[in-house]
Every structure is written in structure tokens, then in C-alpha cells.
Scaffold this motif. Structure first.
Motif, PDB file in Angstrom:
ATOM      1  N   TYR A   1       0.864  -1.168   0.000  1.00 60.65           N
ATOM      2  CA  TYR A   1       0.000   0.000   0.000  1.00 60.65           C
ATOM      3  C   TYR A   1       0.912   1.233   0.000  1.00 60.65           C
ATOM      4  N   TYR A   2       0.389   2.375  -0.384  1.00 62.14           N
ATOM      5  CA  TYR A   2       1.193   3.593  -0.376  1.00 62.14           C
ATOM      6  C   TYR A   2       1.679   3.864   1.045  1.00 62.14           C
ATOM      7  N   ASP A   3       2.991   3.955   1.227  1.00 65.41           N
ATOM      8  CA  ASP A   3       3.554   4.054   2.574  1.00 65.41           C
ATOM      9  C   ASP A   3       4.837   4.880   2.542  1.00 65.41           C
ATOM     10  N   GLU A   4       4.737   6.112   2.996  1.00 68.55           N
ATOM     11  CA  GLU A   4       5.894   7.010   2.965  1.00 68.55           C
ATOM     12  C   GLU A   4       6.946   6.659   4.009  1.00 68.55           C
ATOM     13  N   SER A   5       6.635   5.759   4.928  1.00 69.16           N
ATOM     14  CA  SER A   5       7.604   5.406   5.970  1.00 69.16           C
ATOM     15  C   SER A   5       8.836   4.699   5.394  1.00 69.16           C
ATOM     16  N   ILE A   6       8.737   4.167   4.170  1.00 71.71           N
ATOM     17  CA  ILE A   6       9.889   3.483   3.578  1.00 71.71           C
ATOM     18  C   ILE A   6      10.879   4.459   2.953  1.00 71.71           C
ATOM     19  N   VAL A   7      10.476   5.716   2.800  1.00 72.17           N
ATOM     20  CA  VAL A   7      11.296   6.698   2.078  1.00 72.17           C
ATOM     21  C   VAL A   7      12.691   6.863   2.678  1.00 72.17           C
ATOM     22  N   PRO A   8      12.835   7.032   4.013  1.00 77.47           N
ATOM     23  CA  PRO A   8      14.194   7.216   4.549  1.00 77.47           C
ATOM     24  C   PRO A   8      15.129   6.059   4.225  1.00 77.47           C
ATOM     25  N   GLN A   9      14.617   4.846   4.203  1.00 73.56           N
ATOM     26  CA  GLN A   9      15.482   3.690   3.948  1.00 73.56           C
ATOM     27  C   GLN A   9      15.955   3.618   2.498  1.00 73.56           C
ATOM     28  N   ILE A  10      15.114   4.060   1.575  1.00 73.40           N
ATOM     29  CA  ILE A  10      15.472   3.940   0.158  1.00 73.40           C
ATOM     30  C   ILE A  10      15.950   5.272  -0.422  1.00 73.40           C
ATOM     31  N   LYS A  11      16.208   6.238   0.428  1.00 73.40           N
ATOM     32  CA  LYS A  11      16.614   7.572  -0.016  1.00 73.40           C
ATOM     33  C   LYS A  11      17.834   7.494  -0.923  1.00 73.40           C
TER      34      LYS A  11
END
Length: 302
Positions: free
Chosen positions: A212-222
Motif C-alpha cells: 500500500y502507499y507508505d511514505e515510511s519506507i522513504v528514509p530507507q530507500i533515499k
């Protein structure tokens, strides 16, 4: 870094499409990511030397992501594989595979290791001197992980001409490649950057399917070099995303934009669509970076 897409469609396989499976080649490793139905057939079609695969990463226990695993394991047995095989996936993957082997009175002549995952926090699941693989916790209907593959920094490269001009003994080459400065016989200190080039850039690949759309993964894949992100639906069917815990192409592009990735690869298309070029068109409205549509059999030289 090379990515071979064996299958990139959602749900049921069709005569012209295959469920999720990929082969990632990075720093000398060949990793299999997910193993939907028909994976070993696709491996043969692409003429991939799949005996080289020693590590298989399963994102979750929905059939379109692992039903091809038992077939591949059995084929390895028939081919008299001798090298170890490691399978990483959610808790339960070991029970499922061993039950099928036991009830079919089958066995493997090679060591088969299961690394079962339960943590809802990111963790490193594989590491050697060349590569690390860590989980990316995703928001799906069941416990699901994506995977982040990163090469480790290599050694610096000698400026051979400069080193020879300074008459530096070969016994110091290894330390120079590791980044050390060198003191000459006359006491002159030579800075490492004067006699070396930077190492090759770090390669990175993030696999995010299903979620599902989840911005919490952004820091890890930055800042990753390549992001594969599921894009099951177009915007016209966005009302299905909450119930199914999937994403649209635009939502995938939003994650790519927030994470400032270099390249976005879309995939995991619903089989309701006959024209996947529309996914790229919709995503480009949000993310102006390099956007590529995955398709079965497609090879990306990254």
C-alpha cells in the motif's frame, strides 16, 4: 548491476504474462527475488545459468510470489546440485516447502537453508564482503518485506603512472588502495588522493512489491540508484488500492520523488490492463526522473 525481469504481473498467470520473479546480478552475485509460478521456465527461456543462484528472497506468502519455488528446488535436486541454497522469506516458508518435499517423498542432495523473517523493522538478512541485503517492511494484507540490495565500497584505484614516478614499492600498493597516505624514503608524505582514483560508485537496488502507499519506507530507500515499485492500478481504479493494499503508478512515482531515486521501474500490473505504457505516462506526471516499465523477459543493464 543487471536486472532480468522474469515476471512482473499481478495475480494469476496468463499465456502471455507471468507473476513476479526477478534475477538481480550485483557485484558477482546472482540473486533470485520472488518465484512466482513458472519461474524456472522463464529462467530457461532467458538462458540464465540458474545453478549460480545461491540466495532466494521471497517477499511474502501470496501464491503469485512463491508458487514457483518448490519446482525450482526440485529441479535443482534432479540436476544433482551440490552447492548450498539459502531461502529468505516470512515465517512459514520452511514449513510449506518441507511439507511438499516430505509428502512427495523427495529430498535435496544439497544443503537447503531457510532464513525465516518476522521482524516488522528493517534488518540485514545477508552480508558478505561485497553486498548487503536488508528488508524493507511493507504494508500489505499479510506480512511482507521488500529488499534493499547495496554493494559495498570497493578499493581505491592506483594512478599507476604517479605511483611509479614516485618509485613506491609494490609492497605498499595494498595499503594505498585501502586509502592510506604513504611516506617516501626522503620523509615526504604523499596524500592518498594524489596517487589514487575514487572507487567505483556504490550500486543500490530497492525492490518494493506488494505494498500500500507508505511514505515510511522513504528514509530507507533515499537516493537509491534504482527503485522497483509496484504499480498495480492506474488512477481510474485507485479506489481498489485500500482494499487490496496495492498502489497506483502515480503513488509509486510519489515514493520515487520523495526518495530522490535515480531511476524508477514500474511493475506488478493488474492483468485487467492491455496497455502498460499508460503506467509510465501517469507516473511521469509526478516523477520526472527516469521511469521504465518492467515487462516479462525485459533486461535492464543498470
Amino acid at each position: 548491476m543487471k536486472l532480468t525481469v522474469l515476471g512482473c504481473y499481478a495475480a494469476t498467470p496468463r499465456t502471455m504474462t507471468n507473476p513476479t520473479s526477478q534475477v538481480l546480478e550485483i557485484n558477482g552475485h546472482m540473486f533470485l527475488i520472488d518465484a512466482g509460478e513458472g519461474t524456472q521456465v522463464q529462467l530457461r527461456k532467458k538462458k540464465i545459468k540458474f545453478q549460480r543462484i545461491q540466495h532466494i528472497f521471497i517477499s511474502h506468502l501470496h501464491g503469485d510470489h512463491f508458487y514457483g519455488l518448490i519446482g525450482l528446488i526440485s529441479t535443482y535436486m534432479l540436476l544433482n546440485r551440490q552447492t548450498d541454497l539459502h531461502v529468505y522469506g516470512p515465517k512459514g516458508i520452511k514449513e510449506i516447502i518441507l511439507l511438499q518435499l516430505r509428502l512427495s517423498n523427495s529430498y535435496t542432495g544439497y544443503n537447503l537453508y531457510f532464513h525465516e523473517l518476522e521482524s516488522k523493522e528493517s534488518e540485514i538478512v545477508f552480508e558478505d564482503e561485497k553486498v548487503t541485503v536488508s528488508t524493507i517492511p511493507l504494508d500489505h494484507r499479510i506480512y511482507t518485506n521488500g529488499y534493499l540490495f547495496k554493494s559495498k565500497p570497493g578499493l581505491r584505484k592506483l594512478k599507476i603512472g604517479a605511483v611509479e614516478d614516485l618509485k613506491i614499492d609494490r609492497c605498499y600498493y595494498s595499503k594505498i588502495k585501502q586509502g592510506f597516505d604513504i611516506e617516501l624514503e626522503n620523509g615526504t608524505l604523499v596524500k592518498n588522493k594524489e596517487i589514487t582514483y575514487d572507487p567505483d560508485p556504490i550500486e543500490s537496488y530497492a525492490f518494493c512489491s506488494d505494498t500500500y502507499y507508505d511514505e515510511s519506507i522513504v528514509p530507507q530507500i533515499k537516493g537509491v540508484k534504482v527503485l522497483y515499485h509496484e504499480s498495480t492500478f492506474l488512477e481510474s481504479e485507485s479506489h481498489y488500492t485500500e482494499k487490496t493494499k496495492h498502489c497506483t503508478a502515480k503513488q509509486a512515482a510519489s515514493i520515487a520523488k520523495l526518495a530522490e531515486v535515480q531511476t524508477l521501474i514500474l511493475g506488478h500490473y493488474s492483468t485487467r490492463y492491455s496497455d502498460i505504457t499508460r503506467f509510465k505516462t501517469e507516473a511521469e506526471e509526478i516523477f520526472k526522473g527516469t521511469i521504465l516499465n518492467a515487462d516479462d523477459g525485459k533486461v535492464f543493464e543498470l
